[in-house]
Design an enzyme around this catalytic site. Structure first.
Site, PDB file in Angstrom:
ATOM      1  N   GLY A   1      41.977  48.321  28.955  1.00  0.00           N
ATOM      2  CA  GLY A   1      42.970  48.648  28.504  1.00  0.00           C
ATOM      3  C   GLY A   1      43.022  48.831  27.067  1.00  0.00           C
ATOM      4  O   GLY A   1      43.743  49.944  26.467  1.00  0.00           O
TER       5      GLY A   1
ATOM      6  N   TYR B   1      40.454  37.137  44.750  1.00  0.00           N
ATOM      7  CA  TYR B   1      40.546  38.267  44.080  1.00  0.00           C
ATOM      8  C   TYR B   1      40.699  39.463  45.008  1.00  0.00           C
ATOM      9  O   TYR B   1      41.367  40.502  44.652  1.00  0.00           O
ATOM     10  CB  TYR B   1      39.232  38.545  43.266  1.00  0.00           C
ATOM     11  CG  TYR B   1      39.046  39.490  42.440  1.00  0.00           C
ATOM     12  CD1 TYR B   1      40.091  39.674  41.159  1.00  0.00           C
ATOM     13  CD2 TYR B   1      38.367  40.578  42.460  1.00  0.00           C
ATOM     14  CE1 TYR B   1      39.931  40.642  40.488  1.00  0.00           C
ATOM     15  CE2 TYR B   1      38.175  41.697  41.842  1.00  0.00           C
ATOM     16  CZ  TYR B   1      39.173  41.845  40.609  1.00  0.00           C
ATOM     17  OH  TYR B   1      39.042  42.880  39.905  1.00  0.00           O
TER      18      TYR B   1
ATOM     19  N   GLY C   1      47.044  43.934  29.278  1.00  0.00           N
ATOM     20  CA  GLY C   1      45.754  43.658  29.150  1.00  0.00           C
ATOM     21  C   GLY C   1      44.892  44.292  28.251  1.00  0.00           C
ATOM     22  O   GLY C   1      44.122  45.307  28.490  1.00  0.00           O
TER      23      GLY C   1
ATOM     24  N   SER D   1      40.704  47.451  42.524  1.00  0.00           N
ATOM     25  CA  SER D   1      39.232  47.452  42.629  1.00  0.00           C
ATOM     26  C   SER D   1      38.504  47.557  43.862  1.00  0.00           C
ATOM     27  O   SER D   1      39.414  47.237  45.001  1.00  0.00           O
ATOM     28  CB  SER D   1      39.024  45.776  42.365  1.00  0.00           C
ATOM     29  OG  SER D   1      37.594  45.415  42.315  1.00  0.00           O
TER      30      SER D   1
END
Length: 304
Positions: free
Chosen positions: A37, A187, A30, A160
């Site tokens: 990244g 997510y 990423g 996250s």
């Protein structure tokens, strides 16, 4: 542990750990320019790491590589096309990594997707869970031999704060029993899976000296937010600033967010804390930041 905090930049951390980073081979997934990244790759190259830039698009990989080369002409960079949403593509990328001559010292699993509308991969798995967890899980396990060739390998999984919203829906990974698809639940469960993956890696390979960490990098307005609507921002924030950005203490710069990647990948003082979760460049077990269902390998069944 060196006392970094939420406003420490990735470059500051990289320079602090330059001796640990120099000449290491780091694979980062990423790496779109402007994201975490790419910033991690930039600062690692700056202090002498060999960096493998992995992403879905050759064009985006090269854009980031060119950006890094302008600052660090001597940077040793390599390209790897990796599409985490396709298991076939993941296997193809992993096969290339297994042919590398050098070991992989640090794997930073930064790639992912967020807040997308409902979709499935070719294998029939809900898109966010498949990309954020299954793809990373498969890729890591396939290239484990290259990691174990390193003297002190580490795997860093970017999770996250969204894991706080939900455990994994073990009996309904695709969220098909839900009345309405909730992209944030999708997510969130993928991020819970990321944390548990790091925990299991740490346990499974502790005798092989492989360390694993997961982290919340902090929120920032990168391409990861491209799918977010005004309603989504309001769900996460306290309104709007005059410049049109959302209010709230969750906003960080890309440079600050990527600092967590470098701490998890190279800080020698956390070597005895493998499996840990980091927030704002610090290991934490605070329930405010880490749900019990994401910190216990014997994970309880989700109850709605």
């Amino acid at each position: 542990m060196v006392q970094f905090d939420s406003h420490t930049t990735a470059e500051t951390v990289a320079k602090a750990f330059a001796n640990e980073i120099k000449d290491k081979t780091v694979l980062i997934t990423g790496v779109t320019l402007g994201g975490f990244g790419a910033e991690a790759a930039r600062v690692l190259a700056l202090v002498g790491a060999k960096v493998i830039l992995a992403g879905r698009s050759v064009e985006k990989i090269r854009e980031t590589a060119n950006h890094i080369k302008k600052e660090t002409p001597s940077a040793e960079l390599h390209e790897l096309v990796l599409d985490l949403g396709s298991q076939q593509a993941v296997r193809q990328a992993a096969a290339q990594v297994l042919e590398y001559q050098e070991p992989i010292d640090v794997l930073i699993l930064n790639a992912g997707t967020m807040c997308t509308s409902h979709g499935k991969t070719p294998e029939g798995i809900e898109l966010q869970f498949a990309t954020n967890h299954i793809g990373n899980f498969l890729f890591t396990n396939l290239i484990i031999p290259k990691l174990l060739e390193a003297t002190a390998p580490r795997v860093v999984t970017i999770a996250s704060v969204a894991h706080l919203w939900t455990d994994i829906r073990y009996d309904d990974i695709n969220l098909e029993k839900e009345e309405k698809y909730d992209k944030w639940i999708a997510y969130g469960q993928s991020k819970t899976a990321n944390i548990l993956f790091a925990l299991e890696l740490a346990e499974r390979y502790k005798d092989k000296k492989l360390l694993a960490f997961s982290l919340h990098p902090g929120g920032s307005l990168t391409s990861m937010t491209d799918h977010m609507t005004t309603e989504d921002y309001l769900r996460l924030s306290d309104g709007w600033n005059p410049d049109g950005t959302p209010k709230g203490d969750w906003i960080r710069t890309v440079e600050e967010c990527a600092a967590n990647h470098i701490v998890a990948g190279f800080d020698p003082s956390i070597a005895d804390k493998s499996g840990s979760y980091l927030v704002e460049c610090q290991v934490t077990t605070d329930p405010q930041h880490l749900q019990p269902y994401a910190s216990n390998k014997v994970n309880p069944t989700f109850e709605s």
